[in-house]
Design a protein around this motif. Structure first.
Motif, PDB file in Angstrom:
ATOM      1  N   ARG A 427      29.477 116.593  35.326  1.00 47.66           N
ATOM      2  CA  ARG A 427      29.698 117.800  36.126  1.00 47.66           C
ATOM      3  C   ARG A 427      31.187 118.070  36.343  1.00 47.66           C
ATOM      4  O   ARG A 427      31.643 119.209  36.299  1.00 47.66           O
ATOM      5  CB  ARG A 427      29.003 117.662  37.473  1.00 47.66           C
ATOM      6  CG  ARG A 427      29.020 118.966  38.261  1.00 47.66           C
ATOM      7  CD  ARG A 427      28.494 118.752  39.655  1.00 47.66           C
ATOM      8  NE  ARG A 427      27.626 119.857  40.049  1.00 47.66           N
ATOM      9  CZ  ARG A 427      27.437 120.220  41.306  1.00 47.66           C
ATOM     10  NH1 ARG A 427      28.036 119.574  42.278  1.00 47.66           N
ATOM     11  NH2 ARG A 427      26.630 121.210  41.604  1.00 47.66           N
ATOM     12  N   GLU A 428      31.964 116.991  36.562  1.00 46.47           N
ATOM     13  CA  GLU A 428      33.401 117.134  36.822  1.00 46.47           C
ATOM     14  C   GLU A 428      34.226 117.065  35.534  1.00 46.47           C
ATOM     15  O   GLU A 428      35.450 117.177  35.593  1.00 46.47           O
ATOM     16  CB  GLU A 428      33.852 116.039  37.797  1.00 46.47           C
ATOM     17  CG  GLU A 428      33.157 116.066  39.146  1.00 46.47           C
ATOM     18  CD  GLU A 428      33.507 117.293  39.971  1.00 46.47           C
ATOM     19  OE1 GLU A 428      34.673 117.718  39.928  1.00 46.47           O
ATOM     20  OE2 GLU A 428      32.595 117.828  40.654  1.00 46.47           O
ATOM     21  N   ASN A 429      33.557 116.893  34.397  1.00 43.33           N
ATOM     22  CA  ASN A 429      34.232 116.769  33.094  1.00 43.33           C
ATOM     23  C   ASN A 429      35.325 115.712  33.157  1.00 43.33           C
ATOM     24  O   ASN A 429      36.474 115.937  32.767  1.00 43.33           O
ATOM     25  CB  ASN A 429      34.808 118.108  32.628  1.00 43.33           C
ATOM     26  CG  ASN A 429      35.208 118.081  31.155  1.00 43.33           C
ATOM     27  OD1 ASN A 429      34.592 117.388  30.341  1.00 43.33           O
ATOM     28  ND2 ASN A 429      36.241 118.814  30.799  1.00 43.33           N
ATOM     29  N   LEU A 430      34.963 114.531  33.593  1.00 42.34           N
ATOM     30  CA  LEU A 430      35.915 113.442  33.774  1.00 42.34           C
ATOM     31  C   LEU A 430      36.133 112.702  32.463  1.00 42.34           C
ATOM     32  O   LEU A 430      35.198 112.465  31.694  1.00 42.34           O
ATOM     33  CB  LEU A 430      35.406 112.484  34.851  1.00 42.34           C
ATOM     34  CG  LEU A 430      35.188 113.126  36.229  1.00 42.34           C
ATOM     35  CD1 LEU A 430      34.606 112.122  37.204  1.00 42.34           C
ATOM     36  CD2 LEU A 430      36.485 113.722  36.767  1.00 42.34           C
ATOM     37  N   ASP A 431      37.371 112.317  32.229  1.00 48.19           N
ATOM     38  CA  ASP A 431      37.763 111.724  30.941  1.00 48.19           C
ATOM     39  C   ASP A 431      37.495 110.221  30.952  1.00 48.19           C
ATOM     40  O   ASP A 431      38.408 109.403  31.053  1.00 48.19           O
ATOM     41  CB  ASP A 431      39.237 112.016  30.668  1.00 48.19           C
ATOM     42  CG  ASP A 431      39.603 111.836  29.200  1.00 48.19           C
ATOM     43  OD1 ASP A 431      38.685 111.663  28.376  1.00 48.19           O
ATOM     44  OD2 ASP A 431      40.805 111.872  28.881  1.00 48.19           O
ATOM     45  N   VAL A 432      36.215 109.866  30.848  1.00 47.34           N
ATOM     46  CA  VAL A 432      35.766 108.477  30.948  1.00 47.34           C
ATOM     47  C   VAL A 432      34.988 108.098  29.695  1.00 47.34           C
ATOM     48  O   VAL A 432      34.063 108.815  29.285  1.00 47.34           O
ATOM     49  CB  VAL A 432      34.867 108.271  32.183  1.00 47.34           C
ATOM     50  CG1 VAL A 432      34.384 106.818  32.260  1.00 47.34           C
ATOM     51  CG2 VAL A 432      35.591 108.670  33.461  1.00 47.34           C
ATOM     52  N   VAL A 433      35.365 106.964  29.104  1.00 54.49           N
ATOM     53  CA  VAL A 433      34.575 106.375  28.023  1.00 54.49           C
ATOM     54  C   VAL A 433      33.833 105.181  28.612  1.00 54.49           C
ATOM     55  O   VAL A 433      34.461 104.227  29.087  1.00 54.49           O
ATOM     56  CB  VAL A 433      35.452 105.919  26.850  1.00 54.49           C
ATOM     57  CG1 VAL A 433      34.577 105.315  25.745  1.00 54.49           C
ATOM     58  CG2 VAL A 433      36.276 107.071  26.304  1.00 54.49           C
ATOM     59  N   ARG A 504      39.074 112.432  22.098  1.00 61.27           N
ATOM     60  CA  ARG A 504      38.523 113.610  22.746  1.00 61.27           C
ATOM     61  C   ARG A 504      38.728 113.496  24.248  1.00 61.27           C
ATOM     62  O   ARG A 504      39.183 112.466  24.744  1.00 61.27           O
ATOM     63  CB  ARG A 504      37.026 113.748  22.415  1.00 61.27           C
ATOM     64  CG  ARG A 504      36.189 112.630  23.033  1.00 61.27           C
ATOM     65  CD  ARG A 504      34.780 112.545  22.485  1.00 61.27           C
ATOM     66  NE  ARG A 504      33.987 113.697  22.794  1.00 61.27           N
ATOM     67  CZ  ARG A 504      33.376 113.913  23.960  1.00 61.27           C
ATOM     68  NH1 ARG A 504      33.520 113.038  24.944  1.00 61.27           N
ATOM     69  NH2 ARG A 504      32.635 114.974  24.147  1.00 61.27           N
ATOM     70  N   THR A 505      38.435 114.559  24.971  1.00 61.45           N
ATOM     71  CA  THR A 505      38.462 114.518  26.427  1.00 61.45           C
ATOM     72  C   THR A 505      37.053 114.751  26.957  1.00 61.45           C
ATOM     73  O   THR A 505      36.200 115.322  26.270  1.00 61.45           O
ATOM     74  CB  THR A 505      39.425 115.579  27.002  1.00 61.45           C
ATOM     75  OG1 THR A 505      39.025 116.874  26.543  1.00 61.45           O
ATOM     76  CG2 THR A 505      40.854 115.302  26.589  1.00 61.45           C
ATOM     77  N   GLY A 506      36.840 114.322  28.168  1.00 61.34           N
ATOM     78  CA  GLY A 506      35.513 114.431  28.757  1.00 61.34           C
ATOM     79  C   GLY A 506      34.750 113.140  28.618  1.00 61.34           C
ATOM     80  O   GLY A 506      35.141 112.220  27.888  1.00 61.34           O
ATOM     81  N   PRO A 507      33.608 113.027  29.306  1.00 57.38           N
ATOM     82  CA  PRO A 507      32.866 111.764  29.316  1.00 57.38           C
ATOM     83  C   PRO A 507      32.139 111.500  28.005  1.00 57.38           C
ATOM     84  O   PRO A 507      31.641 112.415  27.350  1.00 57.38           O
ATOM     85  CB  PRO A 507      31.874 111.950  30.468  1.00 57.38           C
ATOM     86  CG  PRO A 507      31.670 113.430  30.551  1.00 57.38           C
ATOM     87  CD  PRO A 507      32.988 114.042  30.178  1.00 57.38           C
ATOM     88  N   PHE A 508      32.099 110.243  27.613  1.00 58.91           N
ATOM     89  CA  PHE A 508      31.376 109.818  26.416  1.00 58.91           C
ATOM     90  C   PHE A 508      30.892 108.400  26.671  1.00 58.91           C
ATOM     91  O   PHE A 508      31.591 107.591  27.290  1.00 58.91           O
ATOM     92  CB  PHE A 508      32.287 109.849  25.187  1.00 58.91           C
ATOM     93  CG  PHE A 508      31.550 109.679  23.885  1.00 58.91           C
ATOM     94  CD1 PHE A 508      30.990 110.772  23.247  1.00 58.91           C
ATOM     95  CD2 PHE A 508      31.397 108.424  23.306  1.00 58.91           C
ATOM     96  CE1 PHE A 508      30.304 110.625  22.044  1.00 58.91           C
ATOM     97  CE2 PHE A 508      30.709 108.259  22.116  1.00 58.91           C
ATOM     98  CZ  PHE A 508      30.158 109.362  21.483  1.00 58.91           C
ATOM     99  N   LEU A 509      29.681 108.091  26.205  1.00 55.04           N
ATOM    100  CA  LEU A 509      29.099 106.757  26.391  1.00 55.04           C
ATOM    101  C   LEU A 509      28.760 106.144  25.031  1.00 55.04           C
ATOM    102  O   LEU A 509      28.200 106.823  24.161  1.00 55.04           O
ATOM    103  CB  LEU A 509      27.853 106.831  27.267  1.00 55.04           C
ATOM    104  CG  LEU A 509      27.152 105.502  27.582  1.00 55.04           C
ATOM    105  CD1 LEU A 509      26.622 105.491  29.023  1.00 55.04           C
ATOM    106  CD2 LEU A 509      26.005 105.212  26.616  1.00 55.04           C
TER     107      LEU A 509
END
Length: 514
Positions: A427-433, A504-509
């Motif tokens: 939702r917050e488009n956080l840059d987390v892997v 890339r930016t934004g969350p990815f798992l």
């Protein structure tokens, strides 16, 4: 102007401009007040453990508190496990917990509870607003306590204190006491201990693990030969070119062996190391019998200044010794997808300035050995042993440090405690892997069973300590929360996914199937 507006203003005047929230009916006037304050960033968590874990991650990176918004006693109770971790990390935080209107409490409505008693074990400070004009001073006291301990403050906001009219008097930032200087006697004792010729160690914790403090500790080590150890702390600044303090190992036998030859230990923000648990026939205190303990400084002191004073008193002026090569010089791992291989792949690729959140538990691989040669980064671990912090911790860190890549090393069992935090990341488009170590087990508990002498698991124990039948599908779980995800079954495939995620930016798992 009502009490809720005054609370918003009191938070903002002290620089508290992020609120992680899971509100309920009794907090609606505060929600309305937040809506009138665009300076305040409000971040929704779908479970209170996400809210408190995210506030922890935020404050560890921002060095100032966020607010949380929790609904009555049950909402606070849902967030207590990660408040325990925040308390152990000495994280500044202000919990705003709504309560029934003061006159409604006597009716013992279904959600009525003793909020003070729930809050106190996990809070350094607990207070309640008596009325609308009491809100701002109570908020100031909560802020001062959160910053000066530092630690968790819990402010209880009755609904009638929030909705009633308040006087709109000017507010000023709350003054926070400066850290106390170390005692001359403590400094003299530490100098004598390190000049005694005995086998000595500096045990560092808290802000003694920041770059400047570590540099002073490194000069002391270079001058005296003292060994640097660290205890689990909220944030450590690590990587190539930085001084590294070796963590005290978690396994009790390894910890005892590591510390066995010490004759004197100087504590700088740390405490006497003890085992996480008691085991039959094993000691609770990890230092050898007869080891002298000297406390130079506590968290109430300026730990960097304490180490600088110690270095000056010892005449330690030579630059600290750091590693001359980096993890990028390591060969790319090949073969099976294992925790060791993943830690090497992460070490090789981690960008400078990254934030590494660590709830890998048994799957951490070689990270403790590789940390000194990785690109400079911040390490945010689980501090209190209450699992379920990694996903929300990384979300909060990303809110606090936009522009810095956040990588979360996540065990699969503990990840399921707060999996809802992935939705907040999306939702917050956080840059987390997020790297999920999918071993389909509570492997740390299997190890603890062996520690107490049980090496063969029957049906009941096996079903309590494994996460199969059915297997968790982390790719589907992530996508269902709005986070892009992919699965790796080889180390080559993992490295490709990790490199792509970093670009890339934004969350990815990434689900790493072990």
């Amino acid at each position: 102007m009502n009490g809720a507006d005054r609370l918003c203003d009191a938070l903002l005047v002290n620089g508290v401009d992020v609120c992680f929230a899971n509100p309920g009916t009794s907090e609606m006037h505060f929600v309305a007040a937040l809506d009138r304050k665009p300076q305040m960033r409000c971040v929704l968590g779908l479970f209170e453990g996400v809210v408190t874990g995210a506030a922890d991650g935020y404050a560890r990176m921002a060095d100032k508190p966020a607010a949380t918004l929790l609904h009555l006693g049950p909402g606070l109770a849902n967030g207590l496990a990660n408040l325990h971790n925040a308390r152990r990390a000495r994280t500044p935080m202000i919990n705003v917990v709504g309560d029934h209107a003061s006159y409604h409490l006597a009716l013992d409505a279904p959600l009525t509870s003793d909020i003070e008693s729930l809050a106190r074990p996990m809070s350094h400070w607990v207070g309640r607003a008596a009325g609308p004009d009491d809100v701002a001073p109570v908020c100031g006291a909560a802020y001062a306590a959160a910053m000066s301990h530092p630690g968790v403050s819990t402010l209880i906001l009755p609904a009638d204190a929030a909705w009633s009219a308040a006087h709109d008097t000017p507010l000023a930032p709350t003054q926070v006491p400066q850290p106390a200087p170390i005692a001359d006697t403590a400094l003299a004792a530490a100098v004598a201990a390190l000049k005694s010729g005995r086998k000595a160690a500096l045990l560092l914790a808290g802000k003694a693990l920041r770059v400047d403090a570590l540099a002073a500790a490194g000069r002391i080590a270079a001058a005296t030969g003292v060994t640097l150890f660290s205890q689990v702390s909220g944030r450590s600044e690590r990587g190539a070119g930085r001084v590294y303090a070796r963590p005290v190992p978690y396994p009790i036998d390894m910890a005892i062996a590591t510390l066995a030859d010490l004759e004197v230990v100087v504590l700088v923000g740390g405490r006497v190391p003890v085992g996480f648990f008691a085991y039959p026939g094993k000691p609770g205190v990890l230092l050898p019998e007869g080891c002298e303990v000297v406390e130079l400084a506590t968290h109430a002191n300026d730990l960097s200044a304490a180490l600088e004073a110690l270095a000056e008193a010892l005449g330690a002026k030579a630059p600290p010794v750091t590693s001359g090569w980096t993890a990028r010089d390591l060969p790319a791992p090949t073969g099976a997808l294992t925790p060791d291989a993943i830690s090497i792949a992460v070490a090789r690729a981690l960008p400078e300035g990254a934030i590494l959140c660590d709830e890998a538990l048994t799957s951490g691989g070689r990270y403790p050995m590789l940390a000194p040669i990785m690109a400079p980064h911040d390490h945010l671990p689980i501090t209190g042993g209450a699992i379920g912090i990694g996903i929300p911790l990384s979300a909060g860190a990303a809110v606090a440090a936009p522009g810095r890549k956040v990588v979360n090393l996540q065990a699969d069992g503990s990840g399921m405690y707060t999996v809802q935090g992935l939705w907040t990341q999306a939702r917050e488009n956080l840059d987390v892997v997020t790297i999920v170590f999918s071993n389909r087990a509570y492997a740390i508990l299997q190890g603890e069973m062996r520690n107490v002498g049980v090496n063969t698991f029957g049906r009941n124990a096996s079903r309590m300590l494994t996460l199969s039948d059915p297997d968790l599908d982390w790719v589907s779980l992530a996508r269902g929360m709005g986070v892009e995800a992919a699965r790796a079954t080889t180390i080559e495939g993992f490295a490709d996914l990790f490199d792509a995620a970093l670009r890339r930016t934004g969350p990815f798992l990434i689900e790493a199937v072990l």
